[in-house]
Design an enzyme around this catalytic site. Sequence first.
Site, PDB file in Angstrom:
ATOM      1  CB  THR A 168      -0.788   0.027   0.773  1.00 37.62           C
ATOM      2  OG1 THR A 168      -1.726  -0.659   1.074  1.00 37.62           O
ATOM      3  CG2 THR A 168      -1.839   0.888   1.169  1.00 37.62           C
ATOM      4  NE  ARG A 196      -9.030  -7.537   2.988  1.00 42.40           N
ATOM      5  CZ  ARG A 196      -7.546  -7.112   2.371  1.00 42.40           C
ATOM      6  NH1 ARG A 196      -7.683  -5.852   1.771  1.00 42.40           N
ATOM      7  NH2 ARG A 196      -7.106  -6.557   3.784  1.00 42.40           N
ATOM      8  N   GLY A 198      -9.867  -3.910   2.605  1.00 47.04           N
ATOM      9  CA  GLY A 198      -8.918  -3.691   4.089  1.00 47.04           C
ATOM     10  C   GLY A 198      -8.587  -2.818   4.889  1.00 47.04           C
ATOM     11  CG  ASP A 199      -5.300  -1.743   6.491  1.00 45.15           C
ATOM     12  OD1 ASP A 199      -4.944  -1.947   5.262  1.00 45.15           O
ATOM     13  OD2 ASP A 199      -4.411  -0.427   7.034  1.00 45.15           O
ATOM     14  CB  THR A 219       1.384  -0.397   4.261  1.00 47.48           C
ATOM     15  OG1 THR A 219       3.192  -0.503   5.381  1.00 47.48           O
ATOM     16  CG2 THR A 219       1.511   0.714   4.258  1.00 47.48           C
ATOM     17  N   GLY A 220       0.515  -2.924   5.462  1.00 47.03           N
ATOM     18  CA  GLY A 220       0.300  -4.190   5.846  1.00 47.03           C
ATOM     19  C   GLY A 220      -0.831  -5.786   6.393  1.00 47.03           C
ATOM     20  N   GLY A 222      -4.676  -5.157   7.014  1.00 50.52           N
ATOM     21  CA  GLY A 222      -5.433  -5.065   7.207  1.00 50.52           C
ATOM     22  C   GLY A 222      -6.052  -5.606   8.022  1.00 50.52           C
TER      23      GLY A 222
END
Length: 315
Positions: A168, A196, A198-199, A219-220, A222
């Site tokens: 991200t 889906r 994510g964050d 990032t990562g 999420g």
Amino acid sequence: MAPRRPIVVASKNGATALPAAMEILRRGGTALDAVEAAARIVEADPADTSVGRGGWPNILGTVEVDASIMDGATRRAGSVGAVRGYLHPISIARAVMERLPHVMLVGDGAMRFAREIGAERSRLLTPRTRGLWLDFLRQVRETPRSVLRRRELAPVVMRTVRLERKGTVNFIAIDRSGHMASAVSTSGWGYKYPGRLGDSPVIGAGNYCDERYGGACCTGFGELALRGLTAKTAVDRLAAGMPPEEVARAAIRDVNELDAPRPAAMNIVVLARDGGYASATNRRYTTLEKRERRRFSVMTSDMSEPLLLDRTLVR
Ligand code: ASP
């Protein structure tokens, strides 16, 4: 207010866009314009496999992108999720913030709105990311046709949990007037279940900015930042007077306590209103080359190029 020294903090893959963002800020442009312009550069770059064109596809081979933007002065925000076929989700997110009474649009509605504002269309899947997706399907004994015909996609998506197919881009800026803004853009979890989120598009999870205190972006993995509302929690800690370095560490400590399949990587960048910044991660890398990936980037108006710094490792 006395003029402030502009600064932009970003994830490592944002470094290429920092000189352009800084140019906007040096000329007196707003933090909001700078973070949007920076995200657009990474979105258009096919070499970045985690954002916009060239991003990871979902399990069916379609790239679905998410983005969010937040104005730290007003705490207005805009975001889009699961958008297909548009090059600049960050600008669609900004238009949601500025032209609608809403904060978040997803899927068909977001794409309808993108059409309405004349957003630029683009084919997001590149031969490279298509090739990597085909490799993955081969590994799990599927083909594009078989996966499309599957009644249950969940067992195939479960095979993606330990893959290093994420990424991200994050930007947080302070402009000359002291105003702040943040932007996050991503293609999300590689080979995810269609739809889906994510964050990154969720305000408070992967992105939050309140210039009374500062901003934070993640990032990562999420799902972890969604469960912990990691970005908002970080800004709350800045508000409570915690220094950025401790805020970043605390964010990763919180994530590390969540029950999750490992490796559950999480990274955060934090920028306080006074220009203090920090970044932390829970990723331990063994090789030098991989260690490079554990970095984040920063640029102030007196630098001729961005600085790449190690994120603090929190286990
Ligand atoms: N946080 C992003 C997501 O979960 C992916 C990433 O940053 O690696 O969609």
